[in-house]
Design a protein around this motif. Structure first.
Motif, PDB file in Angstrom:
ATOM      1  N   ALA A   1      39.614  99.928   4.098  1.00  0.00           N
ATOM      2  CA  ALA A   1      40.179 101.288   4.195  1.00  0.00           C
ATOM      3  C   ALA A   1      41.648 101.137   4.576  1.00  0.00           C
ATOM      4  CB  ALA A   1      39.428 102.092   5.246  1.00  0.00           C
ATOM      5  N   PRO A   2      42.595 101.610   3.713  1.00  0.00           N
ATOM      6  CA  PRO A   2      44.006 101.482   4.057  1.00  0.00           C
ATOM      7  C   PRO A   2      44.354 102.365   5.259  1.00  0.00           C
ATOM      8  CG  PRO A   2      43.732 102.860   2.130  1.00  0.00           C
ATOM      9  CD  PRO A   2      42.377 102.323   2.457  1.00  0.00           C
ATOM     10  N   PRO A   3      45.524 102.127   5.897  1.00  0.00           N
ATOM     11  CA  PRO A   3      45.873 102.926   7.086  1.00  0.00           C
ATOM     12  C   PRO A   3      45.920 104.417   6.793  1.00  0.00           C
ATOM     13  CG  PRO A   3      47.356 101.048   6.827  1.00  0.00           C
ATOM     14  CD  PRO A   3      46.511 101.076   5.609  1.00  0.00           C
ATOM     15  N   SER A   4      46.219 104.748   5.492  1.00  0.00           N
ATOM     16  CA  SER A   4      46.334 106.173   5.147  1.00  0.00           C
ATOM     17  C   SER A   4      44.980 106.852   4.947  1.00  0.00           C
ATOM     18  CB  SER A   4      47.139 106.296   3.849  1.00  0.00           C
ATOM     19  OG  SER A   4      46.475 105.558   2.832  1.00  0.00           O
ATOM     20  N   ALA A   5      43.867 106.070   4.961  1.00  0.00           N
ATOM     21  CA  ALA A   5      42.549 106.655   4.648  1.00  0.00           C
ATOM     22  C   ALA A   5      42.168 107.697   5.691  1.00  0.00           C
ATOM     23  CB  ALA A   5      41.500 105.538   4.620  1.00  0.00           C
ATOM     24  N   ALA A   6      41.688 108.847   5.150  1.00  0.00           N
ATOM     25  CA  ALA A   6      41.327 109.945   6.059  1.00  0.00           C
ATOM     26  C   ALA A   6      39.890 109.777   6.529  1.00  0.00           C
ATOM     27  CB  ALA A   6      41.506 111.276   5.334  1.00  0.00           C
TER      28      ALA A   6
ATOM     29  N   PRO B   1      36.615 108.092   0.938  1.00  0.00           N
ATOM     30  CA  PRO B   1      37.846 108.199   0.147  1.00  0.00           C
ATOM     31  C   PRO B   1      38.852 107.091   0.439  1.00  0.00           C
ATOM     32  CG  PRO B   1      37.687 109.951   1.799  1.00  0.00           C
ATOM     33  CD  PRO B   1      36.395 109.241   1.814  1.00  0.00           C
ATOM     34  N   GLU B   2      39.527 106.686  -0.642  1.00  0.00           N
ATOM     35  CA  GLU B   2      40.636 105.716  -0.607  1.00  0.00           C
ATOM     36  C   GLU B   2      40.193 104.291  -0.289  1.00  0.00           C
ATOM     37  OE1 GLU B   2      44.370 107.120   1.279  1.00  0.00           O
ATOM     38  OE2 GLU B   2      43.193 108.880   1.816  1.00  0.00           O
ATOM     39  N   THR B   3      38.895 104.035  -0.156  1.00  0.00           N
ATOM     40  CA  THR B   3      38.455 102.660   0.154  1.00  0.00           C
ATOM     41  C   THR B   3      38.214 101.888  -1.143  1.00  0.00           C
ATOM     42  OG1 THR B   3      36.191 103.445   0.241  1.00  0.00           O
ATOM     43  CG2 THR B   3      37.359 103.278   2.336  1.00  0.00           C
ATOM     44  N   SER B   4      38.170 100.559  -1.023  1.00  0.00           N
ATOM     45  CA  SER B   4      37.934  99.720  -2.207  1.00  0.00           C
ATOM     46  C   SER B   4      37.278  98.401  -1.786  1.00  0.00           C
ATOM     47  CB  SER B   4      39.272  99.433  -2.908  1.00  0.00           C
ATOM     48  OG  SER B   4      40.122  98.777  -1.986  1.00  0.00           O
ATOM     49  N   PHE B   5      36.684  97.727  -2.802  1.00  0.00           N
ATOM     50  CA  PHE B   5      36.107  96.398  -2.545  1.00  0.00           C
ATOM     51  C   PHE B   5      37.234  95.379  -2.427  1.00  0.00           C
ATOM     52  CE2 PHE B   5      32.629  98.474  -4.959  1.00  0.00           C
ATOM     53  CZ  PHE B   5      31.628  98.373  -4.000  1.00  0.00           C
ATOM     54  N   VAL B   6      37.024  94.385  -1.587  1.00  0.00           N
ATOM     55  CA  VAL B   6      38.025  93.328  -1.420  1.00  0.00           C
ATOM     56  C   VAL B   6      37.439  92.026  -1.956  1.00  0.00           C
ATOM     57  CG1 VAL B   6      39.393  92.000   0.251  1.00  0.00           C
ATOM     58  CG2 VAL B   6      38.949  94.427   0.633  1.00  0.00           C
ATOM     59  N   SER B   7      38.225  91.322  -2.778  1.00  0.00           N
ATOM     60  CA  SER B   7      37.846  90.041  -3.401  1.00  0.00           C
ATOM     61  C   SER B   7      36.404  90.098  -3.936  1.00  0.00           C
ATOM     62  CB  SER B   7      38.026  88.863  -2.425  1.00  0.00           C
ATOM     63  OG  SER B   7      37.422  89.140  -1.200  1.00  0.00           O
TER      64      SER B   7
END
Ligand code: SF4
Ligand code: SF4
Length: 456
Positions: free
Chosen positions: A418-423, A391-397
């Motif tokens: 994964a942003p800092p808020s990712a669980a 959850p909350e992750t994404s591809f970068v460039s």
């Protein structure tokens, strides 16, 4: 190995007659032309079909192993060298079919299907026709006619050798590329040298070796001797009523220069059936049946007998053959399943663990991956990647979409953030990378490494 009086290898189980062999036994002789010869006509029709198949398979990419491109073309499938398992399976299947055929039907491959035999007989026939044509239409002295016939034969054989060598090398090199090399008389590159060497070998083979190749060079004849048993189809001379008139026609027509009456298990015999036709032809004039037959082993019934069940007539004559047939069918089924389950586009994603993860100043965590895509089809394909279970992750460039042309392969590196808020749990997090190509969907299990609690 036991041998007959003329030196021909025999099966120790049989030695049906001690009749001395005629003088011409070891010579390779040209069979006389005749009419109404059933097996001869059948062979010539099959030879013509095999010649067409030999031409068509590489030129239409139906079966070809392209060495420079490392591709195996197999009846519409273009297999990459990375799919070696399927290539190996395909070749094993072909080997298995030929081996089973030797067990069921003896050396019919040699007599009816082998390119070496087909072209050897063709070169003998062409030489004979040229000689007859020159003798009929050229009014020169005998020595000059002989010289002319030889020159014409060498010319035709030279052209045929170039064509045959071209087709043979086309099984391994792309035909257009090969034609370009041929027209530029290339003898520097590996393909050009292979083409020139094959042409020379083909010429020498059909000038001097011909059917001697079968007994001197080819190991398949010896192998077949080991595969056969008492139920294998053989060519057998049976003369319980002593009807043989010793006309020697069966010997004169034999391409391999042997006397089938000596033994049905001579290593030279290719089970072509020409001697059967010859005997039928000669004894029919006396109102008798021929004495040489295709038979299921030395004591088995004749191929022409009508009383047997259809499966026995086809060669399935004992439990051993049933097992072999089932194995061939299993192989064929496995190969068919492997080919139909094969994906046109191969997608691989490998984690790059030289660095477990990277963390930026804001606390986002990055894992690096390498994407490998191989498009084994001829059309352009679009590969779409999505992340599932993280959850909350994404591809970068990296757009999660890759366009790849037919026959191409590519590699690309990307990161998942994964942003800092990712669980996510500290340490290893399991997730799926899902690749979609058209309607095909594939899940690739992956791991995402987060910092451990005390290092975050
Ligand atoms: S013996 Fe008969 S079957 Fe055997 S190779 Fe000679 S002609 Fe053919
Ligand atoms: S062709 Fe027939 S009859 Fe003549 S020698 Fe051969 S087996 Fe005997």
């Amino acid at each position: 190995m036991l041998t007959t009086e003329n030196g021909a290898a025999t099966n120790p189980r049989v030695d049906v007659t001690t009749r001395p062999l005629p003088e011409c036994n070891r010579r390779l002789v040209r069979p006389p032309q005749g009419k109404g010869r059933a097996f001869h006509r059948l062979r010539k029709a099959i030879h013509f079909g095999c010649f067409l198949i030999f031409l068509v398979l590489p030129l239409s990419n139906l079966m070809r192993f392209d060495i420079p491109r490392q591709r195996f073309y197999f009846f519409g499938y273009e297999l990459w060298i990375s799919e070696f398992a399927i290539i190996f399976f395909s070749l094993m299947f072909l080997m298995f079919v030929i081996t089973a055929m030797a067990m069921f039907y003896g050396r019919v491959y040699c007599g009816y299907l082998c390119p070496q035999m087909i072209f050897s007989e063709a070169s003998i026939a062409v030489e004979s026709r040229i000689r007859r044509w020159v003798n009929k239409y050229v009014n020169w002295k005998a020595a000059q006619r002989n010289l002319l016939a030889r020159a014409l034969f060498y010319l035709i054989l030279g052209i045929a050798s170039v064509v045959l060598a071209f087709v043979f090398i086309a099984y391994f090199v792309e035909p257009r590329d090969l034609l370009h090399r041929l027209l530029s008389l290339d003898v520097r590159t590996a393909g050009g040298v292979a083409g020139a060497a094959t042409t020379l070998l083909t010429l020498l083979d059909f000038l001097f070796l011909r059917q001697h190749f079968c007994t001197v060079v080819c190991p398949y004849g010896y192998l077949q001797g080991m595969l056969g048993d008492d139920e294998t189809l053989i060519v057998h001379y049976r003369d319980e009523n002593r009807e043989c008139i010793e006309c020697q026609k069966c010997v004169r027509v034999c391409h391999m220069g042997i006397d089938i009456r000596t033994s049905p298990y001579q290593i030279e015999c290719i089970h072509c059936g020409e001697c059967i036709d010859a005997c039928v032809d000669i004894l029919a004039r006396l109102g008798k049946q021929g004495l040489i037959h295709y038979a299921w082993g030395e004591r088995g019934e004749l191929l022409a007998d009508q009383g047997t069940a259809w499966y026995q007539h086809m060669g399935v004559r004992d439990s051993k053959r049933v097992v072999v047939l089932l194995l061939v069918l299993c192989y064929a089924g496995g190969l068919f399943a492997a080919l139909s389950m094969r994906r046109a586009v191969l997608v691989e994603v490998l984690p790059m663990r030289a660095t477990l993860y990277r963390q930026d100043a804001q606390g986002a965590v990055y894992n690096r991956f390498r994407l490998k895509v191989a498009n084994r089809s001829h059309q352009q394909q679009i590969v779409v990647l999505t992340i599932e279970g993280l959850p909350e992750t994404s591809f970068v460039s990296f757009e999660n979409r890759v366009v790849i042309g037919g026959g191409q392969s590519l590699e690309r590196e990307f990161e998942i953030a994964a942003p800092p808020s990712a669980a996510l749990s500290p340490g290893v997090n399991h997730f799926q990378l899902v690749s979609r190509v058209g309607n095909e969907r594939d899940s690739i299990p992956e791991t995402f490494i987060m910092p451990f609690k005390d290092s975050r």
